[in-house]
Each structure stands twice: as structure tokens, then as C-alpha cells.
Design a protein around this motif. Structure first.
Motif, mmCIF file in Angstrom:
data_model
loop_
_atom_site.group_PDB
_atom_site.id
_atom_site.type_symbol
_atom_site.label_atom_id
_atom_site.label_comp_id
_atom_site.label_asym_id
_atom_site.label_seq_id
_atom_site.Cartn_x
_atom_site.Cartn_y
_atom_site.Cartn_z
ATOM 1 N N UNK A 118 -4.235 41.326 33.201
ATOM 2 C CA UNK A 118 -3.113 40.426 33.430
ATOM 3 C C UNK A 118 -3.288 39.036 32.875
ATOM 4 N N UNK A 119 -4.410 38.781 32.167
ATOM 5 C CA UNK A 119 -4.598 37.457 31.589
ATOM 6 C C UNK A 119 -3.635 37.263 30.425
ATOM 7 N N UNK A 120 -3.078 36.069 30.309
ATOM 8 C CA UNK A 120 -2.153 35.760 29.214
ATOM 9 C C UNK A 120 -2.625 34.474 28.547
ATOM 10 N N UNK A 129 -2.512 30.910 26.837
ATOM 11 C CA UNK A 129 -1.708 29.756 27.223
ATOM 12 C C UNK A 129 -0.931 29.228 26.011
ATOM 13 N N UNK A 130 0.379 29.463 26.012
ATOM 14 C CA UNK A 130 1.187 29.082 24.860
ATOM 15 C C UNK A 130 1.268 27.576 24.648
ATOM 16 N N UNK A 131 1.046 26.821 25.721
ATOM 17 C CA UNK A 131 1.133 25.366 25.605
ATOM 18 C C UNK A 131 0.015 24.835 24.709
ATOM 19 N N UNK A 157 0.863 24.123 21.198
ATOM 20 C CA UNK A 157 1.777 23.018 20.899
ATOM 21 C C UNK A 157 1.007 21.699 20.762
ATOM 22 N N UNK A 208 -0.452 19.555 23.814
ATOM 23 C CA UNK A 208 -1.697 19.875 24.508
ATOM 24 C C UNK A 208 -2.891 19.232 23.798
#
Lengths: 207, 401
Positions: free
Chosen positions: A173-175, A177-179, A182, A185
Motif C-alpha cells: 500500500x505504499x505510494x 509522494x507526488x509532491x 514538484x 518540495x
């Protein structure tokens, strides 16, 4: 005595006189090229070479440059060195140079360069200028590398293109970090480095 | 009460300066003033304005105002779940399902947020500020019910540290902390925060009602999501079974969406409590609704021929997070404008921008979060110009004489 001064010129910019976290220069490129570690490494290396070379050249010319046109002379020298580096990258590391696109060319406008030329090379001997250029270049590079390390690791789970975060994490379930991908960040990460840096060097804290 | 008071008084020396556990004095102080009104007041010398209401009581009013939306949100989680699997579980089971589903979010948000808050207060020797009491309850109410808990924990930690503590803690933050949590989730984990898979709890909770097959024709998109991505110009939206619904469904709130935002009626109850007790400003709330309504009306009359621009203006106000943002987020006394004229401008622009984002940006179905955060930046600027205009006006009057 002399070696002390050399040491200060070379190592000062790595820590207490760092161009990015203390003088807050060169932030734009720190945001732009740090999504992945590889371009950040190449960028750091390029800037180091360019600052060192330009510093030496300007230092050699410093007594012959008329004061009224010194900025133009500095720009010409920097532009020449940047063009050489850009061509070398295109010849030997084409894919990275495509990734860095305009940012190699934009080193010309990097504040660190003009800052070092004006503040140091114009009034110091070539050897000192070389050390100063190397120190500032490496001081810039290590910040870029730290920022890019966290951005690539947390943003895409990779380092230098190799998968670091194991597949089993993603299945659990780890995703990513889309931030982190950018630019905002990168600023926050630079701020964190400044935070830690000021915490260690209490004498740098603003009142 | 007397019994509690005895315990607190007995423990006090241990935590006071020189006591055994004096290092935890701020934790103790936090609990003591949470339970009892503090005795320590300002000195009698000089003229000071006293108010019976301190910030802990203010915060408690907001928590009370959130309860209708919270309870309804719990019921709605269960309602949407049992609707999606085609069962009828009865009122109490439906509510209890939602309660169990939401409980972990509330716990995670409070444990992470208060943990950081206590640590920082202890570290800096401050008193524990009570700001997180409200933020911690807002966070579970503004996220989709399928958000993984670890994401909520990461986002809460990020928001408390970077939106609050680095600015100096409660009362100094520029941005609404709960919204920073949400905006972090929104940009860091977009797949968990938007689309049509996240709004309805299709899995069970705590092993209850796991792995049930969904009914045919199930669609988990929110009404705003459906209208925003619609390819036809007709602004129709349906519930999760595909039945068309309208304004009153949005008003009563049995629709998919973030936990606390769906029921406009419950939110209005909260608004009455907040405004009645003087905790929040009616000017902000009213002007947000005004700005939103007028902008949506303008799009209805002269907008492009897309479904979202054709959505009647009154529907805009009851769908999505608009009402929740207007009542609980925009009115945050720390991050909103403070001058009375400034409140009108601030609120009005939030309404305008929220609808602009909804209608003109197909990438974002909802614009309330971004509108409030954007106006948080400008709140200080609005205040500055309101004050300057006032000075100018009065200077003119003086000079005219």
C-alpha cells in the motif's frame, strides 16, 4: 598560516559560507534539476568546473580589465566556459544534457558565478580563486545532491534510476509522494537543510 | 468534578518547578487547564479587559459545532457502504459501521498531531496550545473515507510541523492547518484523493462486512466529479446506484463525498452554534456564500456551454466542500482577515475563486480548498489596505477642517 587561508577558502563555502543555504544563491537551478539524482550530480559537477575555471581566468585578467566594463568581460568569460561544458556534455553524456536542457546554458545567469567573480576573483590571486571556485562549486553541489537524493527516493522510489524501495512495499500500500516531484518540495527540503544547518551552527542564527 | 479536582491538586507539586516530573510541566498544565478554568489571571493593577472565554473554551465551541456534521458523516459512511453492497442494515448498524470506519482517522490525526504539539511545547518550554483540538477533528472530516491511514499520518505531521510549528505554533500560522493537511494529500497522493474509487467505503471495516460484491451499476463518483467530467452540457448527477438526484439530496447529504462535507443541513446547524456564540464571523460565512452564488449565477447566464457551468447556482452551494469550507474553514480566526470590511472582501473572494476553479479547471472537481488557501495568503494584505483606507479617510476629514 598560508595553509590555513587555503583551507578556509576551499572549505568555508562547504559549510559556514555555503552559497545555497547561507547566501541563498542559485536557488532556481536547485529547484529545477533536483527531481532526480543524476542530473543533479552532473549539474553540480558542471557548476564546480565552470566556477573554478571562470574564477582562474578572471583572476588572471583582473589587472587588465577596465572597471567600467568588468561585468561584460566576466559574462563573456563565463559564457565561453559554459558553452565548452555544454558541448562536452552533448558529446559524452547526451541523455543527461537533454534532461538538463536549458539549465546548463542558464548557468551563465547563476548568481553564484557572478557573485564569486565579483567578490573574489577580481581581487585575489589565481590559485586562491581556483580554490574558492572549487569550494563554492562543491558547496552548491552537495546541497543539490542532498535535495535530489530525497526527492528521487521519496518521489519515485529510485536512486540514480535504480529501484530502491522494494516492490513488496508498493504491494502493501505504499505510494510514492507526488509532491516531491514538484518544485515546491525542493524549496521545503532546502529550508529543512537550512534549519538543520542553523541548528548546528548557532552563530549563523539571525536574531 | 470534586474528585478530579483533588487528583489534579495532589499531582500539581510533582509537576511544578523543582518537582520530580517538572520536565513534563507543560503536559500537566495542558491537562489541568483543559479540565478546569485556570485560576491565574492577569494582575489587578492597570486597566485590562477581561473575558470569561479563553482559547480552550473557544476551541471547544468549534468542536461542539462540528458534532452534527461528524455524526451525520458517520451515518453517511455506513449508508453509502450498505447502499453499494445492496443491503439494508438498519439505522444503528449503519451508524455503527460509519463510527468504526471513521474512528481510526480521528485517533491517527489526534495522536500524530498532539504528539508533535506536545513534543514541541515540551522542547521549547511553552504551554501546550489548544489549536490542534479543532484541527485534529477537522482532518478526518475533510478526507475521503478510503484514504490509507499512513497517508493521513504523514500529511498531519507535515502540516503541523511546516504550516504551524515553524511559524511559531497556534495563533501564528498563515495557512489553515487542516487544509494544508488536505492539500498535501491532494498533491502528494492524487490517486487516493480524487477520482471515483475513494469516496465510498466499498470494503468493510475491522473485518465487518468485508469482501461483499458491489451492486450492478455502482458508480462511486461525487456529484461534482460527475458534472465536472461530464461530456454533455446537461448538469445531471446521480447517486452511487445511478438514480438521478437533485438539490435536496445535496442539502440533506446522503451522497458520496469527504466525510463531513456532504450534509449542508448539519453544517448549517454548526454555523448557527458558531455564529450564535460569537466564535466565528457571520460576515465571512455570508460573503463566501454570496461570492459563490453570484459567480455561479454569472456562469449560468453567460458561461460556456459545459455541464459544470450550467449547474444551477444553488446546487453549487450544497455540493462538495463549499458549505463546510464557508462555515468551518474560511472563518478560522487566525488565518482570515480581521478588519470588518476585510472580512467581506476575504469571504467574497473565496466564494468567487472556489467557483472559478470548479468551472474553469477540469482537473480539479472541487476548488474550495485551493480558494481558501489562496485567500489565506492575501488576508494580511486585505487588512493592510482596509486599515490604510481608513487612515486616509480620517486624515481627509482632519485636513478639511
Amino acid at each position: 598560516m598560508k595553509s590555513d587561508k587555503f583551507k578556509e577558502t576551499l572549505l568555508g563555502p562547504l559549510n559556514k559560507n555555503n552559497p545555497v543555504v547561507v547566501q541563498v544563491l542559485g536557488i532556481c537551478s536547485a529547484l529545477a534539476v533536483t527531481v532526480q539524482l543524476k542530473p543533479a550530480l552532473v549539474m553540480g559537477l558542471s557548476v564546480t568546473i565552470i566556477v573554478a575555471l571562470a574564477n582562474v581566468i578572471i583572476s588572471l585578467l583582473r589587472n587588465t580589465i577596465p572597471n567600467s566594463v568588468r561585468i561584460i568581460v566576466q559574462l563573456v568569460v563565463v559564457a565561453a566556459v559554459v558553452t565548452v561544458v555544454s558541448e562536452v556534455l552533448k558529446a559524452f553524456a547526451y541523455d543527461v544534457s537533454v534532461q538538463l536542457s536549458v539549465y546548463i546554458g542558464l548557468i551563465i545567469t547563476n548568481c553564484i558565478l557572478m557573485g564569486r567573480l565579483e567578490a573574489f576573483a577580481m581581487s585575489n590571486k589565481p590559485l586562491d580563486s581556483l580554490l574558492d571556485g572549487l569550494g563554492n562549486g562543491i558547496g552548491y553541489a552537495w546541497i543539490l545532491i542532498v535535495v535530489a537524493f530525497f526527492r528521487e527516493l521519496l518521489g519515485s522510489g529510485k536512486l540514480l534510476g535504480f529501484q530502491i524501495i522494494p516492490e513488496s512495499f508498493y504491494e502493501a500500500g505504499y505510494v510514492d509522494n507526488g509532491l516531491m516531484m514538484m518544485p515546491s518540495m525542493a524549496l521545503i527540503l532546502v529550508a529543512c537543510i537550512i534549519w538543520v544547518h542553523r541548528y548546528i551552527n548557532k552563530d549563523l542564527q539571525e536574531k | 468534578m470534586k474528585f478530579l479536582k483533588n487528583i489534579v491538586d495532589k499531582l500539581k507539586p510533582t509537576f511544578s518547578e523543582g518537582g520530580k516530573l517538572s520536565m513534563f510541566h507543560s503536559v500537566f498544565d495542558g491537562f489541568e487547564t483543559f479540565l478546569f478554568v485556570p485560576n491565574s489571571t492577569s494582575k489587578k493593577i492597570g486597566s485590562q479587559i477581561h473575558d470569561a472565554i479563553d482559547s480552550k473554551r473557544t476551541m471547544i465551541m468549534v468542536v461542539i459545532a462540528l458534532i452534527p456534521a461528524l455524526l451525520f458523516g458517520m451515518y453517511n459512511i455506513g449508508y453509502q457502504h450498505f447502499l453499494a453492497i445492496g443491503q439494508d442494515a438498519g439505522f444503528w448498524a449503519t451508524f455503527f459501521f460509519g463510527f468504526l470506519a471513521l474512528l481510526p482517522y480521528i485517533l491517527v490525526s489526534y495522536i500524530v498531531g498532539l504528539g508533535i504539539e506536545f513534543t514541541v511545547a515540551q522542547f521549547k518550554g511553552h504551554e501546550i496550545a489548544e489549536g490542534f483540538l479543532v484541527t485534529g477533528l477537522l482532518i478526518p472530516l475533510i478526507v475521503p473515507i478510503n484514504t490509507p491511514l499512513w497517508m493521513v499520518a504523514v500529511a498531519t505531521a507535515f502540516a503541523v510541523i511546516f504550516a504551524k510549528e515553524v511559524y511559531g505554533g497556534t495563533g501564528y500560522n498563515i495557512f489553515n492547518v487542516a487544509l494544508v493537511t488536505r492539500v498535501f494529500l491532494f498533491f502528494a497522493y492524487p490517486t487516493a484523493m480524487s477520482g471515483d474509487k475513494v469516496w465510498v467505503r466499498t470494503e468493510g471495516t475491522w473485518g465487518w462486512s468485508n469482501g461483499q460484491p458491489l451492486v450492478d451499476g455502482f458508480t462511486g463518483a461525487t456529484p461534482l466529479g460527475q458534472v465536472g467530467t461530464s461530456t454533455t452540457p446537461a448538469p445531471v448527477f446521480t447517486d452511487i446506484l445511478g438514480n438521478p438526484i437533485g438539490f435536496w439530496d445535496g442539502f440533506f447529504g446522503l451522497i458520496p463525498g469527504s466525510v463531513g462535507e456532504t450534509c449542508t443541513l448539519a453544517i448549517l446547524l454548526g454555523a448557527i452554534i458558531l455564529i450564535g456564540t460569537g466564535v466565528s464571523s457571520w460576515k465571512v460565512t455570508l460573503s463566501v456564500f454570496l461570492g459563490g452564488a453570484l459567480t455561479a449565477l454569472a456562469f449560468n447566464l453567460w458561461g460556456p456551454d459545459t455541464a459544470i457551468a450550467n449547474l444551477p447556482w444553488y446546487n453549487h452551494l450544497v455540493l462538495g466542500g463549499f458549505a463546510f469550507g464557508a462555515v468551518f474553514m474560511a472563518t478560522d480566526p487566525v488565518t482570515s482577515a480581521r478588519t470588518e470590511t476585510g472580512k467581506w472582501i476575504y469571504g467574497f473572494l473565496i466564494g468567487v475563486i472556489a467557483i472559478l476553479v470548479r468551472v474553469l479547471n477540469p482537473g480539479y472537481a472541487e476548488g474550495m480548498m485551493l480558494a481558501i488557501l489562496l485567500m489565506n495568503i492575501f488576508a494580511g494584505l486585505i487588512d493592510y489596505y482596509v486599515v490604510q483606507a481608513n487612515i486616509k479617510r480620517r486624515m481627509k476629514r482632519v485636513n478639511a477642517k
